[in-house]
Design an enzyme around this catalytic site. Structure first.
Site, mmCIF file in Angstrom:
data_model
loop_
_atom_site.group_PDB
_atom_site.id
_atom_site.type_symbol
_atom_site.label_atom_id
_atom_site.label_comp_id
_atom_site.label_asym_id
_atom_site.label_seq_id
_atom_site.Cartn_x
_atom_site.Cartn_y
_atom_site.Cartn_z
ATOM 1 N N LYS A 35 0.839 -1.203 0.000
ATOM 2 C CA LYS A 35 0.000 0.000 0.000
ATOM 3 C C LYS A 35 0.875 1.255 0.000
ATOM 4 O O LYS A 35 0.618 2.208 -0.734
ATOM 5 C CB LYS A 35 -0.932 0.001 1.217
ATOM 6 C CG LYS A 35 -2.111 -0.923 1.053
ATOM 7 C CD LYS A 35 -2.864 -1.170 2.360
ATOM 8 C CE LYS A 35 -3.929 -2.243 2.150
ATOM 9 N NZ LYS A 35 -4.547 -2.726 3.379
ATOM 10 N N GLN B 258 -4.819 -1.370 9.599
ATOM 11 C CA GLN B 258 -4.752 -2.713 9.002
ATOM 12 C C GLN B 258 -5.394 -3.739 9.939
ATOM 13 O O GLN B 258 -5.033 -3.826 11.120
ATOM 14 C CB GLN B 258 -3.279 -3.075 8.727
ATOM 15 C CG GLN B 258 -3.077 -4.392 8.018
ATOM 16 C CD GLN B 258 -3.627 -4.381 6.586
ATOM 17 O OE1 GLN B 258 -3.425 -3.430 5.848
ATOM 18 N NE2 GLN B 258 -4.330 -5.439 6.217
ATOM 19 N N ASP C 281 -11.279 2.992 4.224
ATOM 20 C CA ASP C 281 -11.716 1.593 4.116
ATOM 21 C C ASP C 281 -13.240 1.497 4.084
ATOM 22 O O ASP C 281 -13.783 0.445 3.744
ATOM 23 C CB ASP C 281 -11.189 0.788 5.317
ATOM 24 C CG ASP C 281 -10.089 -0.186 4.928
ATOM 25 O OD1 ASP C 281 -9.923 -0.450 3.714
ATOM 26 O OD2 ASP C 281 -9.402 -0.687 5.833
#
Ligand code: NDP
Length: 300
Positions: A54, A98, A121
């Protein structure tokens, strides 16, 4: 094989190039650089790979990448303090924690402490509610990638029958909400669904998000349907390529490709779109934060 292969690698490269073009224009016109902060707690090997990837991709499209790596035994209050700092940092437009988090941390509490406007997200409860009610929100990356590929292939999705197999909060449910927003007739199937093969046979669009290797065979597929395979499963029996294991989806690729009109492969289908959509969401968040027009085609 008769189905068109929807090439997610190539599509994701196009999305990244589009994002990079918008980022360059933001810099040139407004002196603004979108910034994405990724927080990793612990040393889970898979998560480390994702976070590295990422960060690299974020920099490649010209955005600022901020990585925060915390010890596995980080106290919840310290993680929340970091998120609060990032929420208040004007250089940070997107925040991603994460998952999975270590067991002693409350994931819901942590995710819901992110500013919803920076929740790239799309997991914050406010964004879940906004998406569920058809309003402007941050959209979870994997379903957003599936939607982009479907829109690209079909043009309008209006009136099509869509069956989403899987009802998770990160894939199945948001995927169903997005398809409904685009005026599909949506069925969500799951482990208790009766007559699943017949349910799937009614679909113009099948999204497999189950996590069971090659569970959906070709004879469940309506001729000409579009199959979007979200599943990533590692299995033995290296028929293809080298090594002792290989990746397969939730759909049995060879038999589905005989019947379907179009299909995403695994690997190289939905997977590459997820990070591309994370970048798209960060760009969208940055535009919204600065009161600028959102890029076309990169949001739901
Ligand atoms: P979850 O395990 O959270 O959810 C799986 C869903 O599948 C559940 O709703 C479950 O039903 C349903 N299910 C399980 N068995 C059956 C069955 N026999 N028949 C019908 N439905 C069934 O998985 P995720 O949604 O997180 O992920 C799904 C897959 O997508 C995984 O392979 C994952 O690795 C992959 N994935 C890929 C991503 C990408 O970037 N390409 C991103 C995220 C996930 P029930 O609710 O009744 O238990």
């Amino acid at each position: 094989m008769s189905a068109k292969i929807i090439d997610g690698k190539e599509f994701a490269a196009r999305v990244r190039a589009d994002v990079a073009k918008h980022v360059a224009k933001l810099k040139a016109d407004h002196d603004i650089t979108p910034g994405l902060a990724v927080v990793l707690v612990g040393e889970d090997p898979a998560s480390q790979v994702y976070v590295r990837s990422k960060g690299k991709t974020t920099s490649e499209v010209g955005m600022n990448s901020y990585e925060h790596r915390l010890d596995v035994d980080t106290a919840e209050k310290d993680l929340l303090a970091l998120i609060d700092k990032l929420n208040n940092d004007p250089a940070v437009h997107g925040i991603l924690v994460q998952l999975p988090l270590p067991d002693h941390l409350n994931s819901d509490l942590v995710i819901n402490s992110i500013d919803p406007a920076k929740d790239v997200d799309g997991f914050h409860i406010s964004n879940v509610g906004l998406l569920g009610t058809g309003q402007k929100s941050m959209v979870p990356c994997t379903p957003l990638g599936c939607l982009m590929m479907l829109r690209d292939h079909h043009g309008s999705l209006s009136g099509l029958n869509a069956v989403v197999v899987g009802r998770s909060n990160i894939v199945g449910k948001p995927m169903a909400s997005l398809l409904l927003k685009d005026s599909c007739t949506v069925t969500i199937a799951h482990s208790r669904t009766k007559d699943l093969p017949d349910v799937v046979r009614g679909a113009d669009i099948v999204v497999g998000a189950v996590g069971r290797a090659e569970m959906i065979p070709g004879d469940w597929i309506k001729p000409g349907a579009t199959v979007i395979d979200v599943g990533i499963n590692r299995i033995d029996a290296p028929k293809k390529g080298e090594g002792k294991t290989r990746l397969v989806g939730d759909c049995h690729f060879e038999s589905c490709a005989e019947i379907a009109g179009a299909i995403t492969p695994v690997p190289g289908g939905v997977g590459p779109m997820t990070i591309a959509c994370l970048l798209a969401n960060t760009l969208t968040a940055c535009c919204r934060a600065n009161g600028l027009e959102e890029p076309q085609g990169l949001t739901a």
